[in-house]
Structures are given as structure tokens and as C-alpha cells.
Design an enzyme around this catalytic site. Structure first.
Site, PDB file in Angstrom:
ATOM      1  N   GLU A  93      14.898  21.285  12.546  1.00  0.00           N
ATOM      2  CA  GLU A  93      16.130  21.645  11.288  1.00  0.00           C
ATOM      3  C   GLU A  93      15.906  22.678  10.875  1.00  0.00           C
ATOM      4  O   GLU A  93      15.202  23.910  11.993  1.00  0.00           O
ATOM      5  CB  GLU A  93      15.237  20.390  10.433  1.00  0.00           C
ATOM      6  CG  GLU A  93      14.612  19.564   9.968  1.00  0.00           C
ATOM      7  CD  GLU A  93      13.636  19.120   8.417  1.00  0.00           C
ATOM      8  OE1 GLU A  93      12.780  20.211   8.499  1.00  0.00           O
ATOM      9  OE2 GLU A  93      13.885  17.681   9.375  1.00  0.00           O
ATOM     10  N   CYS A 106      16.341  30.354   7.733  1.00  0.00           N
ATOM     11  CA  CYS A 106      15.268  29.428   7.840  1.00  0.00           C
ATOM     12  C   CYS A 106      15.167  28.719   9.578  1.00  0.00           C
ATOM     13  O   CYS A 106      15.398  27.632   9.783  1.00  0.00           O
ATOM     14  CB  CYS A 106      14.321  28.402   6.957  1.00  0.00           C
ATOM     15  SG  CYS A 106      12.578  27.657   7.349  1.00  0.00           S
ATOM     16  N   CYS A 113       5.919  20.221  15.639  1.00  0.00           N
ATOM     17  CA  CYS A 113       4.205  21.046  16.069  1.00  0.00           C
ATOM     18  C   CYS A 113       2.943  20.696  15.968  1.00  0.00           C
ATOM     19  O   CYS A 113       2.726  19.548  16.171  1.00  0.00           O
ATOM     20  CB  CYS A 113       4.277  21.625  14.411  1.00  0.00           C
ATOM     21  SG  CYS A 113       2.926  23.117  14.225  1.00  0.00           S
ATOM     22  N   CYS A 117      -1.386  21.080  10.230  1.00  0.00           N
ATOM     23  CA  CYS A 117      -1.792  21.250   9.144  1.00  0.00           C
ATOM     24  C   CYS A 117      -1.931  20.530   8.549  1.00  0.00           C
ATOM     25  O   CYS A 117      -0.980  19.408   8.222  1.00  0.00           O
ATOM     26  CB  CYS A 117      -1.040  22.436   8.398  1.00  0.00           C
ATOM     27  SG  CYS A 117      -1.023  23.886   9.448  1.00  0.00           S
ATOM     28  N   CYS A 120       1.571  19.922   5.641  1.00  0.00           N
ATOM     29  CA  CYS A 120       2.821  19.791   6.538  1.00  0.00           C
ATOM     30  C   CYS A 120       3.000  18.838   7.080  1.00  0.00           C
ATOM     31  O   CYS A 120       2.701  17.840   7.599  1.00  0.00           O
ATOM     32  CB  CYS A 120       2.225  20.723   7.498  1.00  0.00           C
ATOM     33  SG  CYS A 120       4.448  21.851   8.623  1.00  0.00           S
ATOM     34  N   GLY A 163       7.141  24.409  13.740  1.00  0.00           N
ATOM     35  CA  GLY A 163       6.458  25.425  14.689  1.00  0.00           C
ATOM     36  C   GLY A 163       6.120  26.213  14.559  1.00  0.00           C
ATOM     37  O   GLY A 163       5.522  26.471  13.684  1.00  0.00           O
ATOM     38  N   GLU A 164       5.199  26.834  15.738  1.00  0.00           N
ATOM     39  CA  GLU A 164       4.449  27.928  15.506  1.00  0.00           C
ATOM     40  C   GLU A 164       4.619  28.971  16.821  1.00  0.00           C
ATOM     41  O   GLU A 164       4.648  28.757  18.056  1.00  0.00           O
ATOM     42  CB  GLU A 164       2.926  27.537  16.218  1.00  0.00           C
ATOM     43  CG  GLU A 164       1.799  28.625  15.367  1.00  0.00           C
ATOM     44  CD  GLU A 164       1.365  29.248  14.937  1.00  0.00           C
ATOM     45  OE1 GLU A 164       2.421  29.405  13.163  1.00  0.00           O
ATOM     46  OE2 GLU A 164       2.510  30.607  14.817  1.00  0.00           O
ATOM     47  N   SER A 195       6.581  33.783  11.017  1.00  0.00           N
ATOM     48  CA  SER A 195       5.881  33.336   9.821  1.00  0.00           C
ATOM     49  C   SER A 195       4.515  32.180  10.943  1.00  0.00           C
ATOM     50  O   SER A 195       4.946  31.638  11.818  1.00  0.00           O
ATOM     51  CB  SER A 195       5.905  32.402   8.785  1.00  0.00           C
ATOM     52  OG  SER A 195       5.403  31.720   8.242  1.00  0.00           O
ATOM     53  N   SER A 218       0.102  32.450   7.110  1.00  0.00           N
ATOM     54  CA  SER A 218      -0.058  31.704   6.409  1.00  0.00           C
ATOM     55  C   SER A 218      -1.608  31.039   5.675  1.00  0.00           C
ATOM     56  O   SER A 218      -2.584  31.103   6.526  1.00  0.00           O
ATOM     57  CB  SER A 218       0.642  29.823   6.709  1.00  0.00           C
ATOM     58  OG  SER A 218       1.892  30.222   6.926  1.00  0.00           O
ATOM     59  N   LEU A 219      -2.145  31.740   4.788  1.00  0.00           N
ATOM     60  CA  LEU A 219      -3.569  32.233   4.403  1.00  0.00           C
ATOM     61  C   LEU A 219      -4.178  30.697   3.294  1.00  0.00           C
ATOM     62  O   LEU A 219      -4.849  29.781   3.964  1.00  0.00           O
ATOM     63  CB  LEU A 219      -3.418  33.142   3.769  1.00  0.00           C
ATOM     64  CG  LEU A 219      -4.865  33.161   3.690  1.00  0.00           C
ATOM     65  CD1 LEU A 219      -5.502  33.982   5.092  1.00  0.00           C
ATOM     66  CD2 LEU A 219      -4.878  34.928   2.899  1.00  0.00           C
ATOM     67  N   HIS A 220      -3.605  29.912   2.560  1.00  0.00           N
ATOM     68  CA  HIS A 220      -3.631  29.078   1.924  1.00  0.00           C
ATOM     69  C   HIS A 220      -4.790  28.675   1.542  1.00  0.00           C
ATOM     70  O   HIS A 220      -5.129  27.895   0.633  1.00  0.00           O
ATOM     71  CB  HIS A 220      -2.812  27.589   2.956  1.00  0.00           C
ATOM     72  CG  HIS A 220      -1.613  28.100   2.877  1.00  0.00           C
ATOM     73  ND1 HIS A 220      -0.636  28.470   2.989  1.00  0.00           N
ATOM     74  CD2 HIS A 220      -1.063  27.108   4.180  1.00  0.00           C
ATOM     75  CE1 HIS A 220       0.274  27.729   3.076  1.00  0.00           C
ATOM     76  NE2 HIS A 220      -0.144  27.844   3.824  1.00  0.00           N
ATOM     77  N   ASN A 294       5.342  21.651  -1.597  1.00  0.00           N
ATOM     78  CA  ASN A 294       6.152  20.612  -1.489  1.00  0.00           C
ATOM     79  C   ASN A 294       5.586  19.321  -1.248  1.00  0.00           C
ATOM     80  O   ASN A 294       5.459  19.542  -0.169  1.00  0.00           O
ATOM     81  CB  ASN A 294       7.696  21.496  -0.754  1.00  0.00           C
ATOM     82  CG  ASN A 294       8.130  20.189  -1.036  1.00  0.00           C
ATOM     83  OD1 ASN A 294       8.144  19.590  -1.719  1.00  0.00           O
ATOM     84  ND2 ASN A 294       9.368  20.990  -0.638  1.00  0.00           N
ATOM     85  N   CYS A 337       9.110  21.452   5.659  1.00  0.00           N
ATOM     86  CA  CYS A 337       9.471  21.679   6.799  1.00  0.00           C
ATOM     87  C   CYS A 337       9.245  20.335   7.750  1.00  0.00           C
ATOM     88  O   CYS A 337       8.120  19.517   7.660  1.00  0.00           O
ATOM     89  CB  CYS A 337       8.306  22.159   7.683  1.00  0.00           C
ATOM     90  SG  CYS A 337       8.409  24.170   6.719  1.00  0.00           S
TER      91      CYS A 337
HETATM   92  N1  SAH Z   1       3.845  27.344  11.523  1.00  0.00           N
HETATM   93  C1  SAH Z   1       4.090  28.500  11.586  1.00  0.00           C
HETATM   94  C2  SAH Z   1       5.404  28.447  10.395  1.00  0.00           C
HETATM   95  C3  SAH Z   1       6.094  27.140   9.414  1.00  0.00           C
HETATM   96  S1  SAH Z   1       4.869  26.504   8.290  1.00  0.00           S
HETATM   97  C4  SAH Z   1       2.794  28.734   9.712  1.00  0.00           C
HETATM   98  O1  SAH Z   1       2.013  28.235  10.150  1.00  0.00           O
HETATM   99  O2  SAH Z   1       3.066  30.063   9.336  1.00  0.00           O
HETATM  100  C5  SAH Z   1       6.575  27.847   7.293  1.00  0.00           C
HETATM  101  C6  SAH Z   1       6.023  27.667   5.526  1.00  0.00           C
HETATM  102  O3  SAH Z   1       6.016  26.523   5.184  1.00  0.00           O
HETATM  103  C7  SAH Z   1       3.707  27.836   6.476  1.00  0.00           C
HETATM  104  O4  SAH Z   1       3.813  29.205   5.325  1.00  0.00           O
HETATM  105  C8  SAH Z   1       3.687  26.730   5.590  1.00  0.00           C
HETATM  106  O5  SAH Z   1       2.544  26.549   5.186  1.00  0.00           O
HETATM  107  C9  SAH Z   1       4.649  26.619   4.237  1.00  0.00           C
HETATM  108  N2  SAH Z   1       4.888  24.887   4.331  1.00  0.00           N
HETATM  109  C10 SAH Z   1       4.324  23.683   5.186  1.00  0.00           C
HETATM  110  N3  SAH Z   1       3.833  22.407   4.542  1.00  0.00           N
HETATM  111  C11 SAH Z   1       4.458  22.984   3.489  1.00  0.00           C
HETATM  112  C12 SAH Z   1       4.470  21.993   1.970  1.00  0.00           C
HETATM  113  N4  SAH Z   1       4.567  20.376   2.193  1.00  0.00           N
HETATM  114  N5  SAH Z   1       4.779  22.600   1.197  1.00  0.00           N
HETATM  115  C13 SAH Z   1       5.327  24.384   0.649  1.00  0.00           C
HETATM  116  N6  SAH Z   1       4.798  24.681   2.183  1.00  0.00           N
HETATM  117  C14 SAH Z   1       4.885  24.501   3.255  1.00  0.00           C
END
Ligand code: SAH
Length: 347
Positions: A93, A106, A113, A117, A120, A163-164, A195, A218-220, A294, A337
Site C-alpha cells: 500500500e 506514505c 510486517c 503491534c 496494527c 513494515g519496519e 518512522s 512510535s512510542l504509544h 484508527n 496501515c
Molecule cells: N514500523 C514503523 C512504521 C510503520 S507504522 C513504526 O512502527 O513506526 C506507522 C505508524 O502508524 C506508527 O506510528 C504506527 O504505530 C501507526 N499505526 C499503526 N496502526 C495504527 C492504527 N490502527 N491507528 C493509528 N495509527 C496506527
């Protein structure tokens, strides 16, 4: 004989190819110009190359780009999501967002991936494979060609798709360097953002590359245990080490590091957690980007109420943390994603 894909090769690599055939160096430059400046994929159209060379190229090489399989446009017309396929049938995508500051894309760095997470969609079916520099560039050119029809171009790039990127380090770095090359798109490093979920050793490595791209982490979660629950990679690279590496990146590159923080209702969005987050980032050249989650059907998390989002943001701002809330785009087109790709995989 299998054809060699030369899309994604650097000028030195193209030069080596033609000089290996006994031709002068400048033929490599001409080839790069057709491929990257004029976006031509058919060797027979490369008029200033000698006929023999064109034939040789046809017999040995291919310029492998990407084909569109599906496209979804948001109702407001500002976001389009593309499912692009490479010649081996693997699909990824790529998203185009018309932002107030220009056209942002993007890009995916892997097909699927394996970070796992919990929030995701990209990781639901695991990882198929790394993408090559050429495949990331092909995503970029697909959209740039589209924009050029109306006199526009790709202005900024976020490597934030599936992907990472820091576990596909060499390919991603080659891609970023190509974006910057004058013979390719000539983009400034400052218009590129990578990212990562926090691959600590490679954050340090990136800081040494002397390419001043923007880094998003990506901290979260503001505490280690919760972060491990949301992001399994945290067991390998714990939160404090990630934040320390982010601090190092900011200090070395003098670029402000952005910490992405998905807000999930009742999980990581209370004021106590805002306080912990503030303390965690104290003294860093950092900013926080809040992203109301999302929701992904397969998962079961919800976005917090607007009141809770505002309260979290307000706490950070009042405590001198630079904070933004992500403008949400494309919620109506499965822009989280991996959602479009999953739909195709499941069909
Ligand atoms: N692997 C990398 C890049 C891909 S994810 C990373 O982790 O940063 C890109 C961003 O989208 C990350 O911040 C991820 O946490 C966020 N993301 C993934 N799923 C999501 C969702 N359901 N809602 C909002 N953001 C999301």
C-alpha cells in the site's frame, strides 16, 4: 536468462553496467536520465542511446516499476490509497495525501510486517518480504507520475506505511539516498521522515549517516510494561533505551524527534499517563504527535472521546511539550496501515 531489474540502481551502478559492456561512462548518465528524470521504462524510447545498446538493454535488463491493483479515494478528495503490485505478485500500500503544505506520500518498506503491534492491521498476516530500494522508489514514481499530469509532484515522503524500515536498513537507506540524488528526484533530506517502532541499534546507526532526515519514533505508551503489551518489540528494545536513542538522534542531527502516541480509549489516555510521558521526554528536543487510534476491526480498541483527547493534549502543552494531534485523513478508505492489502489477501 533472467532479466536484471535496473530500477533502483544508483548512477555508479548503471555506469558500471555500461562500462562493463565496453561503452563510455556517459551512457550510464543518459540511462539514468531516461529512467529517473523522464520516467521512461521502455528502452526502445531512449533515443540518444545507440541502437546496439538499446538492444543489449532489452535483452539483459528490465525497468521494473509497479502496477496498480486497486485504488480508494476519500470522499473529501484529499487522500487516495493505492494497492501496488510488483512483478512477483507481491502487493503493498502507498498513500497520497494532499496536505496544506504539499503532496505527501506514505511509502511501505516491507510487504506485511512482523513487529506484531497489537493495534496494527499491517502485521496481521505477518511479513512476506523486505522491499528493495527500487520497489520503494517505484511507489514514489507511481504517484509522482500521476501528479505530474496536473503539473504537481511529490513534495514530502513519510516512510510510515507497512513494515519496519529499520529492519530493512540497507534498502531503505539506499532508497533515501536515491531520492536525494540530483539525477533522481533531487529531494531534500528534510522532506523525508522515517518512522520506527524503535530498533535501537539502528537508530544510533542512522544518526551517524549524515543524512538529516526526520525521525519519528512510535512510542504509544509512557511505561515499559504497557509498551510491551502493545508492542512486542519493546521486550527486545525497552522503552527507556528507545527514548535514549531518540535523544541521541536529536542531539547529533539537531533535528527534532517526533514521538508518535496512538490514543486508545482507557488504555493509554489518562492524565497520569500524560504526566509520565511529559517526564519521560523532559530535556529532549522532541515533539509528540497524538494519533487517535484508527480502529481495526480485527483488534477491538476504540478511540477516546474528543474530551479525553483534548485533555491529554492540553496537559502536554501546559507542561511545555510540543504537541500536535494528527489530522485524520482517509478514515473512510481503510487508510490504517495494511487494511486495503488485507482486504485483498482475504478475498
Ligand atoms: N514500523 C514503523 C512504521 C510503520 S507504522 C513504526 O512502527 O513506526 C506507522 C505508524 O502508524 C506508527 O506510528 C504506527 O504505530 C501507526 N499505526 C499503526 N496502526 C495504527 C492504527 N490502527 N491507528 C493509528 N495509527 C496506527
Amino acid at each position: 536468462m533472467e532479466l536484471m531489474n535496473i530500477f533502483g540502481q544508483t548512477l555508479p551502478e548503471l555506469t558500471e553496467l555500461v562500462t562493463g559492456w565496453g561503452l563510455p561512462k556517459f551512457r550510464g548518465k543518459q540511462l539514468a536520465e531516461w529512467m529517473y528524470k523522464k520516467s521512461i521504462t521502455d528502452f526502445s524510447q531512449m533515443q540518444n542511446l545507440p541502437k546496439d545498446l538499446r538492444q543489449q538493454l532489452v535483452q539483459a535488463c528490465v525497468i521494473d516499476r509497479a502496477a496498480r491493483v486497486d485504488q480508494l479515494n476519500s470522499v473529501d478528495g484529499k487522500t487516495s490509497k493505492f494497492l501496488l503490485e510488483f512483478s512477483d505478485g507481491v502487493g503493498v500500500e502507498t498513500v497520497l495525501m494532499h496536505q496544506p503544505y504539499g503532496n505527501s506520500i506514505c511509502v511501505s518498506s516491507q510487504a506485511g510486517c512482523n513487529m506484531g503491534c497489537t493495534f496494527c492491521a499491517s502485521t496481521l498476516h505477518g511479513m512476506v518480504r523486505n522491499l528493495t530500494a527500487g520497489e520503494m522508489l517505484a511507489q514514489t514514481y507511481y504517484i509522482n507520475d500521476l501528479l505530474q499530469k496536473t503539473g504537481e509532484k511529490v513534495d514530502t515522503i513519510v516512510i510510515m506505511g507497512s513494515g519496519e524500515p529499520l529492519t530493512n536498513y540497507d534498502n531503505v537507506l539506499k532508497y533515501i539516498r536515491l531520492l536525494h540524488e540530483e539525477y533522481c528526484l533531487g529531494m531534500s533530506y528534510r522532506s523525508v521522515t522515517l518512522s520506527t517502532s524503535g530498533i535501537v541499534p539502528n537508530i544510533y546507526r542512522l544518526a551517524e549517516e549524515e543524512i538529516p532526515i526526520n525521525l519519528s519514533i512510535s512510542l504509544h505508551a509512557p511505561e515499559n510494561e504497557l509498551r510491551s503489551e502493545l508492542m512486542p518489540i519493546n521486550r527486545k528494545y525497552p522503552m527507556l533505551d528507545v527514548v535514549k536513542a531518540g535523544g541521541d538522534y536529536g542531539a547529533k542531527t539537531r533535528r527534532r524527534v517526533t514521538y508518535e502516541y496512538i490514543l486508545i480509549d482507557g488504555v493509554n489516555d489518562n492524565i497520569q499517563q500524560a504526566k509520565e510521558l511529559t517526564e519521560l521526554l523532559k530535556g529532549q528536543l522532541a515533539s509528540v504527535n497524538l494519533i487517535p487510534i484508527n480502529p481495526v476491526a480485527e483488534r477491538g480498541w476504540n478511540r477516546p472521546s474528543q474530551e479525553r483527547i483534548n485533555a491529554f493534549e492540553k496537559y502536554l502543552a501546559q507542561h511545555h511539550v510540543t504537541v500536535t494531534v494528527r489530522r485524520e485523513m482517509g478514515n473512510d478508505i481503510q487508510a490504517a496501515c495494511g487494511q486495503l492489502r488485507n482486504k485483498h489477501l482475504e478475498e
